[in-house]
Design a protein around this motif. Structure first.
Motif, PDB file in Angstrom:
ATOM      1  N   PHE A  24       0.908  -1.217   0.005  1.00 41.32           N
ATOM      2  CA  PHE A  24      -0.006   0.109   0.097  1.00 41.32           C
ATOM      3  C   PHE A  24       0.894   1.292   0.016  1.00 41.32           C
ATOM      4  CE2 PHE A  24      -2.363   2.792   3.281  1.00 41.32           C
ATOM      5  CZ  PHE A  24      -2.846   3.396   2.329  1.00 41.32           C
ATOM      6  N   GLU A  26       0.647   5.620  -0.339  1.00 41.69           N
ATOM      7  CA  GLU A  26      -0.079   6.741  -0.137  1.00 41.69           C
ATOM      8  C   GLU A  26       0.601   7.854  -0.439  1.00 41.69           C
ATOM      9  OE1 GLU A  26      -2.392   6.570   3.577  1.00 41.69           O
ATOM     10  OE2 GLU A  26      -3.670   8.563   2.783  1.00 41.69           O
ATOM     11  N   LEU A  28       1.606  10.302   1.367  1.00 40.47           N
ATOM     12  CA  LEU A  28       1.559  10.759   2.790  1.00 40.47           C
ATOM     13  C   LEU A  28       3.058  10.538   3.129  1.00 40.47           C
ATOM     14  CD1 LEU A  28       0.137   8.190   5.568  1.00 40.47           C
ATOM     15  CD2 LEU A  28       1.940   9.793   5.912  1.00 40.47           C
ATOM     16  N   GLY A  71      -5.826   4.919   1.636  1.00 44.06           N
ATOM     17  CA  GLY A  71      -5.752   5.580   2.610  1.00 44.06           C
ATOM     18  C   GLY A  71      -6.676   7.083   2.641  1.00 44.06           C
ATOM     19  N   CYS A  72      -6.781   7.701   3.686  1.00 44.56           N
ATOM     20  CA  CYS A  72      -7.212   9.032   3.910  1.00 44.56           C
ATOM     21  C   CYS A  72      -7.236   9.914   2.859  1.00 44.56           C
ATOM     22  CB  CYS A  72      -6.989   9.634   5.343  1.00 44.56           C
ATOM     23  SG  CYS A  72      -7.187   8.683   6.629  1.00 44.56           S
ATOM     24  N   TRP A  97      -1.987  14.880   5.852  1.00 37.68           N
ATOM     25  CA  TRP A  97      -0.855  14.167   6.346  1.00 37.68           C
ATOM     26  C   TRP A  97       0.354  15.306   6.225  1.00 37.68           C
ATOM     27  CZ3 TRP A  97      -1.792  10.287   8.635  1.00 37.68           C
ATOM     28  CH2 TRP A  97      -2.806   9.433   8.254  1.00 37.68           C
ATOM     29  N   ASN A 173     -12.502   4.540   1.387  1.00 39.28           N
ATOM     30  CA  ASN A 173     -11.584   4.183   2.337  1.00 39.28           C
ATOM     31  C   ASN A 173     -11.927   4.649   3.558  1.00 39.28           C
ATOM     32  OD1 ASN A 173      -8.799   3.483   3.438  1.00 39.28           O
ATOM     33  ND2 ASN A 173      -9.028   5.552   4.004  1.00 39.28           N
ATOM     34  N   GLU A 174     -11.815   3.718   4.620  1.00 38.68           N
ATOM     35  CA  GLU A 174     -12.475   4.234   6.035  1.00 38.68           C
ATOM     36  C   GLU A 174     -13.674   5.282   5.937  1.00 38.68           C
ATOM     37  OE1 GLU A 174      -8.862   4.959   8.411  1.00 38.68           O
ATOM     38  OE2 GLU A 174      -8.225   2.777   8.125  1.00 38.68           O
ATOM     39  N   HIS A 238      -9.430  -2.995   8.303  1.00 38.48           N
ATOM     40  CA  HIS A 238      -8.156  -2.477   8.753  1.00 38.48           C
ATOM     41  C   HIS A 238      -7.835  -2.807  10.236  1.00 38.48           C
ATOM     42  CE1 HIS A 238      -8.471   1.019   5.603  1.00 38.48           C
ATOM     43  NE2 HIS A 238      -8.246  -0.226   4.923  1.00 38.48           N
ATOM     44  N   TYR A 240      -4.256  -1.923  12.868  1.00 40.28           N
ATOM     45  CA  TYR A 240      -2.736  -1.790  13.090  1.00 40.28           C
ATOM     46  C   TYR A 240      -2.414  -2.339  14.435  1.00 40.28           C
ATOM     47  CZ  TYR A 240      -2.751   1.400   9.191  1.00 40.28           C
ATOM     48  OH  TYR A 240      -2.761   1.864   7.826  1.00 40.28           O
ATOM     49  N   GLU A 296      -4.957  -2.696   5.004  1.00 42.84           N
ATOM     50  CA  GLU A 296      -4.174  -1.964   5.911  1.00 42.84           C
ATOM     51  C   GLU A 296      -3.746  -2.680   7.321  1.00 42.84           C
ATOM     52  OE1 GLU A 296      -5.086   2.424   6.600  1.00 42.84           O
ATOM     53  OE2 GLU A 296      -5.674   2.444   4.655  1.00 42.84           O
ATOM     54  N   TRP A 300       2.393   0.609  13.965  1.00 42.12           N
ATOM     55  CA  TRP A 300       2.217   2.087  14.284  1.00 42.12           C
ATOM     56  C   TRP A 300       2.600   2.586  15.379  1.00 42.12           C
ATOM     57  CZ3 TRP A 300      -2.462   4.479  11.410  1.00 42.12           C
ATOM     58  CH2 TRP A 300      -2.416   5.914  11.275  1.00 42.12           C
ATOM     59  N   LEU A 312       4.320  10.071   9.642  1.00 45.76           N
ATOM     60  CA  LEU A 312       4.535   8.751  10.011  1.00 45.76           C
ATOM     61  C   LEU A 312       5.713   7.940   9.690  1.00 45.76           C
ATOM     62  CD1 LEU A 312       0.650   7.707   9.269  1.00 45.76           C
ATOM     63  CD2 LEU A 312       1.719   9.060  11.046  1.00 45.76           C
ATOM     64  N   ALA A 344       0.860  -1.556   5.332  1.00 47.35           N
ATOM     65  CA  ALA A 344       1.040   0.018   5.301  1.00 47.35           C
ATOM     66  C   ALA A 344       2.536   0.291   6.008  1.00 47.35           C
ATOM     67  CB  ALA A 344       0.047   0.530   6.156  1.00 47.35           C
ATOM     68  N   GLN A 345       3.124   0.834   5.207  1.00 45.60           N
ATOM     69  CA  GLN A 345       3.141   1.292   3.862  1.00 45.60           C
ATOM     70  C   GLN A 345       4.584   0.852   3.198  1.00 45.60           C
ATOM     71  OE1 GLN A 345       1.574   5.025   2.837  1.00 45.60           O
ATOM     72  NE2 GLN A 345      -0.468   4.700   4.436  1.00 45.60           N
ATOM     73  N   LEU A 350       5.001   4.115   8.219  1.00 41.20           N
ATOM     74  CA  LEU A 350       4.806   3.155   9.203  1.00 41.20           C
ATOM     75  C   LEU A 350       5.590   1.812   8.951  1.00 41.20           C
ATOM     76  CD1 LEU A 350       0.742   3.529   9.070  1.00 41.20           C
ATOM     77  CD2 LEU A 350       2.205   4.283  10.682  1.00 41.20           C
TER      78      LEU A 350
HETATM   79  O1  AHR Z   1      -2.054   4.002   6.676  1.00 44.17           O
HETATM   80  C1  AHR Z   1      -2.294   5.344   7.203  1.00 44.17           C
HETATM   81  C2  AHR Z   1      -3.729   5.808   7.292  1.00 44.17           C
HETATM   82  O2  AHR Z   1      -4.073   4.868   8.309  1.00 44.17           O
HETATM   83  C3  AHR Z   1      -4.521   5.702   6.010  1.00 44.17           C
HETATM   84  O3  AHR Z   1      -4.513   6.872   5.627  1.00 44.17           O
HETATM   85  C4  AHR Z   1      -5.800   5.344   6.752  1.00 44.17           C
HETATM   86  O4  AHR Z   1      -6.828   4.717   5.813  1.00 44.17           O
HETATM   87  C5  AHR Z   1      -5.522   4.790   8.017  1.00 44.17           C
HETATM   88  O5  AHR Z   1      -6.402   5.317   9.090  1.00 44.17           O
END
Ligand code: AHR
Length: 494
Positions: A24, A26, A28, A71-72, A97, A173-174, A238, A240, A296, A300, A312, A344-345, A350
């Protein structure tokens, strides 16, 4: 601690989809920009703006599929901002981000070029949170329509005559959080509507992916499956691994033994999540037509001191390798339902497999696990029953050894084993049943170190890397192994 097990090599339990080993990336921090995209004029060796060292490294682990652009970020991304001449592309703030300027130099064409260089499938995540149905429909048309239309003409104008093939498309996403803070009933209806216009053009067949739950939100899964299962090919999950809490997650290195233990304990929670979400899916889809995609997952931690909190960026140690190894074993064992997973990622964010600093690149312990485990890609899952002993510490207990086994297309069997115990080696005895030979050629490699937080740096890029593993013997049909403490090992029986 001693563990006993049986491997039934003649009991195959279905194919392990290679996409479980997916990634993944992003928009970010330094994942896309610097980690992947450096631009054509960069002194860093690149092909069409994409760094060669990163592409080569990802090809070595046979990256099967790559998710993008978030991702967001996905639910704020308007794809038309990222096409056309780069100097004319819209500059925007990446509000999620780090509040930095996003110049949109990496867009649809650049992502499809990246996937072509990697030889992997693109998995594109569309925008439901702040995008329109028309925008999503036009993106799919722009990507995959081969006939005469406004979008295919625009694509050709931007240098690409032929349509691309895109197999995987995510509809939001989310959406329970950064993707619009929706209730499951509302998103289920939106999903049904948006996916209607995610069309199959020509021979291209799109696997439509609905936004699934956050970790243990079983209600979200139940509502989505009840209301929309027949409109989806897969649904996401998702989760983490955060050793502390969201305010104080804990450091990526320099942690203590208790933090090691808690990290293992929390990573193992994936087993329960996958099992319980699968059970809900079974209720509505007993034939298992709909796949579960864990798009994801990973560790984290707190960001590295002095770095932008919105980027991140975290180091990656032996502890991450154990999280990767045990999680991939869980996905392998549940591959009847888990059809794809995306750590991720990919770079600099992360639980990254690759870290970069300018022109330098380092492969993390997690990278080495993906390299060791690539033998499971598309292999047949084998029946392995291991009664693991308990890794007890700090008044609690978790299984000490995690394992999975598969047979590849050439008949070679691979067993991947993680000894989670930070302090003790683990003796494992596996009765090998149903092998085609009683004298298989056995070899292995292991990833371990003396320090809990052993990691690679730009000055010491090979501090931790897999080594040949010799601590095994075959006694009759029993394979006896001595797994070092805190190790990931893969054994091959040829
Ligand atoms: O991977 C970082 C973020 O974590 C992603 O953008 C989001 O989908 C999740 O909350």
């Amino acid at each position: 601690m001693a563990q006993n097990g049986v491997l039934n090599a003649d009991i195959a339990k279905g194919q392990i989809n290679k996409n479980i080993y997916g990634h993944f990336s992003e928009h970010l921090g330094r994942c896309i920009y610097e980690g992947i995209w450096v631009g054509e004029d960069s002194p860093i060796p690149n092909t069409n703006g994409i760094r060669n060292d990163v592409v080569e490294a990802l090809k070595r682990i046979r990256i099967p599929v790559l998710r993008w652009p978030g991702g967001c970020f996905a639910d704020e991304y308007h794809w038309k901002d990222g096409i056309g001449k780069r100097e004319n592309r819209k500059r925007m703030i990446n509000t999620h981000w780090g509040g930095v300027v996003e110049n949109n130099h990496f867009g649809t064409h650049e992502f499809m070029e990246l996937c072509a260089q990697l030889g992997c499938e693109p998995y594109i995540n569309g925008n439901v949170g702040s995008g329109t149905v028309q925008e999503m429909a036009e993106w799919v048309e722009y990507l995959t329509f081969g006939g005469e239309s406004l979008m295919s003409a625009l694509r050709a104008e931007n240098g690409r005559q032929e349509p691309w093939s895109v197999a995987y498309f995510g509809v939001g996403n989310e959406n329970w959080g950064c993707g619009g803070n929706m209730r499951p009933e509302y998103y289920a209806d939106l999903y049904r509507r948006y996916q209607t216009y995610v069309r199959n053009y020509g021979d291209n067949r799109i696997h439509r992916i609905a936004c699934g739950p956050n970790a243990g939100d079983y209600n979200w899964m139940d509502v989505l499956m009840r209301e929309a299962a027949r409109f989806m090919d897969s649904i996401t999950l998702h989760y983490y691994t955060v050793p502390g809490n969201w305010a104080q997650k804990g450091a990526a290195t320099g942690f203590n033994e208790q933090e090691w233990f808690v990290t293992m304990e929390k990573a193992l929670h994936m087993e329960e999540l996958v099992a319980r979400h699968s059970a809900i899916m079974d209720k509505y889809d007993p034939e298992k037509r709909v796949g579960l995609i864990v798009d994801e997952w990973g560790t984290w931690f707190d960001v590295e001191p002095g770095t932008n909190p919105g980027f991140l960026y975290q180091q990656n140690s032996l502890r991450d390798a154990l999280v990767a190894g045990l999680t991939l074993n869980i996905f392998n064992r549940h591959s009847d339902r888990v059809r794809m997973a995306n750590i991720a990622q990919t770079v600099n964010v992360l639980q990254a497999v690759i870290l970069t600093e300018g022109e330098k690149m380092v492969l993390t312990p997690t990278y080495h696990v993906f390299d060791m485990y690539k033998v499971h890609q598309d292999a047949e899952l084998l029946d392995l029953n291991l009664s693991s002993g308990t890794y007890s510490a700090f008044g609690r207990g978790i299984p000490e050894v995690s394992a999975s086994a598969s047979r590849d297309a050439n008949g070679r069997i691979h067993i991947s084993l993680c000894n989670l115990n930070h302090a003790s080696s683990s003796s494992v005895s596996i009765d090998l049943r149903g092998l085609q030979t009683s004298t298989p050629a056995i070899s292995g490699s292991t990833l371990t170190s003396d320090a809990l937080d052993a990691h690679n740096t730009f000055d010491q890029p090979e501090r931790i890397a897999p080594q040949p593993f010799h601590a095994f013997k075959l006694e009759g049909s029993r394979l006896e192994l001595e797994l070092p403490s805190k190790s990931v090992t893969v054994i091959e029986l040829a």
